[in-house]
Design a protein around this motif. Structure first.
Motif, PDB file in Angstrom:
ATOM      1  N   GLY A  94       2.382   6.051   8.337  1.00 43.13           N
ATOM      2  CA  GLY A  94       2.779   7.195   9.148  1.00 43.13           C
ATOM      3  C   GLY A  94       4.281   7.388   9.237  1.00 43.13           C
ATOM      4  N   GLU A  95       5.049   6.452   8.667  1.00 39.42           N
ATOM      5  CA  GLU A  95       6.501   6.484   8.805  1.00 39.42           C
ATOM      6  C   GLU A  95       7.212   6.891   7.522  1.00 39.42           C
ATOM      7  N   HIS A  96       6.483   7.116   6.429  1.00 34.58           N
ATOM      8  CA  HIS A  96       7.116   7.364   5.130  1.00 34.58           C
ATOM      9  C   HIS A  96       7.235   8.866   4.873  1.00 34.58           C
ATOM     10  N   HIS A 136      -7.765  -3.333  27.358  1.00 32.01           N
ATOM     11  CA  HIS A 136      -7.054  -3.040  28.596  1.00 32.01           C
ATOM     12  C   HIS A 136      -5.739  -3.820  28.695  1.00 32.01           C
ATOM     13  N   MET A 137      -5.518  -4.736  27.749  1.00 28.25           N
ATOM     14  CA  MET A 137      -4.309  -5.566  27.776  1.00 28.25           C
ATOM     15  C   MET A 137      -3.323  -5.243  26.663  1.00 28.25           C
ATOM     16  N   LEU A 138      -3.840  -4.852  25.522  1.00 31.34           N
ATOM     17  CA  LEU A 138      -3.006  -4.692  24.327  1.00 31.34           C
ATOM     18  C   LEU A 138      -2.956  -3.224  23.909  1.00 31.34           C
ATOM     19  N   PRO A 139      -1.878  -2.802  23.242  1.00 32.90           N
ATOM     20  CA  PRO A 139      -1.733  -1.387  22.858  1.00 32.90           C
ATOM     21  C   PRO A 139      -2.747  -0.970  21.806  1.00 32.90           C
ATOM     22  N   TRP A 140      -3.153   0.291  21.882  1.00 37.32           N
ATOM     23  CA  TRP A 140      -4.054   0.843  20.874  1.00 37.32           C
ATOM     24  C   TRP A 140      -3.281   1.111  19.590  1.00 37.32           C
ATOM     25  N   GLU A 141      -3.967   0.932  18.471  1.00 35.33           N
ATOM     26  CA  GLU A 141      -3.373   1.155  17.157  1.00 35.33           C
ATOM     27  C   GLU A 141      -4.036   2.354  16.486  1.00 35.33           C
ATOM     28  N   THR A 142      -3.330   2.947  15.523  1.00 34.75           N
ATOM     29  CA  THR A 142      -3.868   4.074  14.759  1.00 34.75           C
ATOM     30  C   THR A 142      -3.924   3.713  13.281  1.00 34.75           C
ATOM     31  N   THR A 143      -5.085   3.902  12.683  1.00 35.40           N
ATOM     32  CA  THR A 143      -5.234   3.732  11.243  1.00 35.40           C
ATOM     33  C   THR A 143      -5.053   5.083  10.569  1.00 35.40           C
ATOM     34  N   TRP A 144      -4.265   5.096   9.507  1.00 34.83           N
ATOM     35  CA  TRP A 144      -3.919   6.324   8.798  1.00 34.83           C
ATOM     36  C   TRP A 144      -4.477   6.313   7.384  1.00 34.83           C
ATOM     37  N   VAL A 145      -4.741   7.502   6.859  1.00 33.49           N
ATOM     38  CA  VAL A 145      -4.974   7.671   5.435  1.00 33.49           C
ATOM     39  C   VAL A 145      -3.846   8.564   4.924  1.00 33.49           C
ATOM     40  N   ALA A 146      -3.220   8.156   3.835  1.00 33.98           N
ATOM     41  CA  ALA A 146      -2.032   8.873   3.368  1.00 33.98           C
ATOM     42  C   ALA A 146      -2.065   9.056   1.851  1.00 33.98           C
ATOM     43  N   TYR A 147      -1.497  10.175   1.416  1.00 33.03           N
ATOM     44  CA  TYR A 147      -1.353  10.449  -0.010  1.00 33.03           C
ATOM     45  C   TYR A 147       0.000  11.125  -0.224  1.00 33.03           C
ATOM     46  N   HIS A 148       0.451  11.133  -1.456  1.00 28.94           N
ATOM     47  CA  HIS A 148       1.759  11.707  -1.758  1.00 28.94           C
ATOM     48  C   HIS A 148       1.740  13.208  -1.476  1.00 28.94           C
ATOM     49  N   LEU A 196       0.826  -1.209   0.000  1.00 24.05           N
ATOM     50  CA  LEU A 196       0.000   0.000   0.000  1.00 24.05           C
ATOM     51  C   LEU A 196       0.858   1.256   0.000  1.00 24.05           C
ATOM     52  N   VAL A 197       2.006   1.207   0.688  1.00 23.48           N
ATOM     53  CA  VAL A 197       2.943   2.337   0.631  1.00 23.48           C
ATOM     54  C   VAL A 197       3.451   2.514  -0.790  1.00 23.48           C
ATOM     55  N   GLU A 198       3.856   1.421  -1.414  1.00 24.58           N
ATOM     56  CA  GLU A 198       4.381   1.506  -2.780  1.00 24.58           C
ATOM     57  C   GLU A 198       3.328   2.029  -3.750  1.00 24.58           C
ATOM     58  N   LEU A 199       2.083   1.581  -3.586  1.00 26.71           N
ATOM     59  CA  LEU A 199       1.013   2.018  -4.481  1.00 26.71           C
ATOM     60  C   LEU A 199       0.800   3.519  -4.411  1.00 26.71           C
ATOM     61  N   VAL A 200       0.819   4.087  -3.203  1.00 28.01           N
ATOM     62  CA  VAL A 200       0.544   5.514  -3.068  1.00 28.01           C
ATOM     63  C   VAL A 200       1.775   6.345  -3.433  1.00 28.01           C
ATOM     64  N   VAL A 201       2.968   5.837  -3.143  1.00 26.70           N
ATOM     65  CA  VAL A 201       4.194   6.557  -3.501  1.00 26.70           C
ATOM     66  C   VAL A 201       4.342   6.646  -5.016  1.00 26.70           C
ATOM     67  N   THR A 202       3.951   5.585  -5.722  1.00 27.77           N
ATOM     68  CA  THR A 202       4.087   5.553  -7.185  1.00 27.77           C
ATOM     69  C   THR A 202       2.840   6.045  -7.910  1.00 27.77           C
ATOM     70  N   ASP A 203       1.891   6.618  -7.159  1.00 31.23           N
ATOM     71  CA  ASP A 203       0.674   7.212  -7.721  1.00 31.23           C
ATOM     72  C   ASP A 203      -0.198   6.197  -8.454  1.00 31.23           C
ATOM     73  N   ARG A 204      -0.190   4.954  -8.004  1.00 31.44           N
ATOM     74  CA  ARG A 204      -1.101   3.965  -8.570  1.00 31.44           C
ATOM     75  C   ARG A 204      -2.422   3.931  -7.813  1.00 31.44           C
ATOM     76  N   VAL A 205      -2.460   4.593  -6.655  1.00 32.37           N
ATOM     77  CA  VAL A 205      -3.712   4.881  -5.949  1.00 32.37           C
ATOM     78  C   VAL A 205      -3.655   6.336  -5.510  1.00 32.37           C
ATOM     79  N   ASP A 206      -4.828   6.916  -5.256  1.00 30.37           N
ATOM     80  CA  ASP A 206      -4.870   8.311  -4.804  1.00 30.37           C
ATOM     81  C   ASP A 206      -4.477   8.418  -3.338  1.00 30.37           C
ATOM     82  N   PHE A 207      -4.923   7.464  -2.538  1.00 32.51           N
ATOM     83  CA  PHE A 207      -4.443   7.382  -1.166  1.00 32.51           C
ATOM     84  C   PHE A 207      -4.622   5.971  -0.648  1.00 32.51           C
ATOM     85  N   THR A 245       1.922  12.471   3.035  1.00 33.39           N
ATOM     86  CA  THR A 245       1.151  13.190   4.042  1.00 33.39           C
ATOM     87  C   THR A 245       0.210  12.175   4.668  1.00 33.39           C
ATOM     88  N   ALA A 246       0.392  11.894   5.955  1.00 32.54           N
ATOM     89  CA  ALA A 246      -0.398  10.873   6.645  1.00 32.54           C
ATOM     90  C   ALA A 246      -1.286  11.527   7.695  1.00 32.54           C
TER      91      ALA A 246
END
Length: 307
Positions: free
Chosen positions: A153-155, A263-275, A134-145, A159-160
């Motif tokens: 969030g790490e690339h 209460h046991m496991l860490p919370w996760e964050t879902t991101w939407v990202a575009y170039h 999914l990172v590669e798809l958005v970096v290479t503009d094969r998807v809009d986001f 823009t994430a």
């Protein structure tokens, strides 16, 4: 140098260096694509392709650099075209979304329904993949986001935007002994065969780290990228499951029971990202707004139910 030469280069790489397939994707004859590639190589005066006989099998170091700039040039061209489209065809176009199975099945349907009511002339295309894909798809503009939990969030070129936070739930067949565990703990979960997400999907990395820090080794008997696959093998009696909480539905999963593990496991964050350099049309911005708003509204509704 012409843009069609760069287009043929990008299509060749995306087609696995199969000239026939690249030509098919571009609606050209094979000889035209071959000519574009030969002209590009001749104009630059350096070898761009690795060859085995007459076949192109890969890119040289110079070819990799040219490919990178070719993608950028074509993305800029697409931005310019989108500016024109926004003024001429404001409410129509194509929205290309990259996401994981969990997001596509359990988060996006309500967002897409609302979006379609506002923009009925916009066609949607959903591309599923791993977080890395999914990172590669958005970096290479094969998807809009792209929309997923890991990687985006790490690339540095993206823009994430954080959309929502989520956690996991345990699922098991009704009557399973794990459902009677009081209190339910990570240690007790380790006493049962476990089915969960493949490493790199839907927060699996953080979950494994949490068990390791507690000095525990879960008995993972099967992993899958697809939540529905996890549910299938829980139903087969192969073990208990750990899934994203939003993927459990009392209506769709009446044979399964769930226990919240937030209460046991860490919370996760879902991101939407575009170039970072991408021009976003109004309907693309609106889709992101709807995604954030509907998640927020759904969260508020759940809080009201709990209270």
């Amino acid at each position: 140098m012409e843009l069609r030469q760069l287009t043929s280069l990008v299509a060749l790489e995306e087609s696995g260096f199969n000239v026939t397939l690249a030509a098919k994707h571009l609606f050209l004859v094979q000889s035209a694509v071959s000519q574009h590639l030969a002209q590009l190589e001749q104009e630059l005066g350096t070898q761009l392709f690795m060859r085995k006989g007459k076949r192109l099998i890969g890119l040289t170091a110079a070819g990799e650099e040219v490919l990178n700039y070719a993608r950028q040039a074509l993305a800029i061209r697409e931005n310019i075209l989108d500016v024109g489209r926004e003024h001429v065809e404001e409410g129509s176009g194509l929205l290309r979304i990259g996401t994981t199975h969990t997001q596509a099945c359990y988060v996006l349907p309500a967002v897409i329904r609302a979006f379609r009511k506002q923009f009925p002339q916009v066609n949607l295309q959903i591309n599923q993949g791993t977080p890395q894909q999914l990172v590669e798809l958005v970096v290479t503009d094969r998807v809009d986001f792209s929309i997923c939990t890991e990687e985006l969030g790490e690339h540095s070129t993206l823009t994430a935007i954080p959309c929502y936070r989520w956690n996991r739930s345990l699922i098991a067949l009704k009557g399973h002994p794990v459902l009677s565990e009081r209190p339910l703990s990570l240690e007790r979960i380790c006493n049962y065969p476990l089915i969960t997400y493949t490493f790199g999907f839907t927060g699996a990395n953080h979950m494994q780290t949490t068990f390791a820090r507690a000095g525990l080794q879960p008995n993972v008997v099967l992993t899958a990228a697809d939540t529905d696959v996890i549910k299938t093998y829980v139903r087969e009696g192969m073990g208990i499951g750990l899934i994203a909480s939003m993927a459990y539905s009392p209506e769709l999963d009446p044979d399964l029971e769930t226990r919240d593990l937030s209460h046991m496991l860490p919370w996760e964050t879902t991101w939407v990202a575009y170039h970072k350099d991408k021009y976003l049309r109004r309907y693309q911005k609106r889709f992101i707004d709807l995604l954030e708003q509907m998640i927020l509204d759904n969260g508020a509704a759940k809080l009201e139910e709990e209270n």
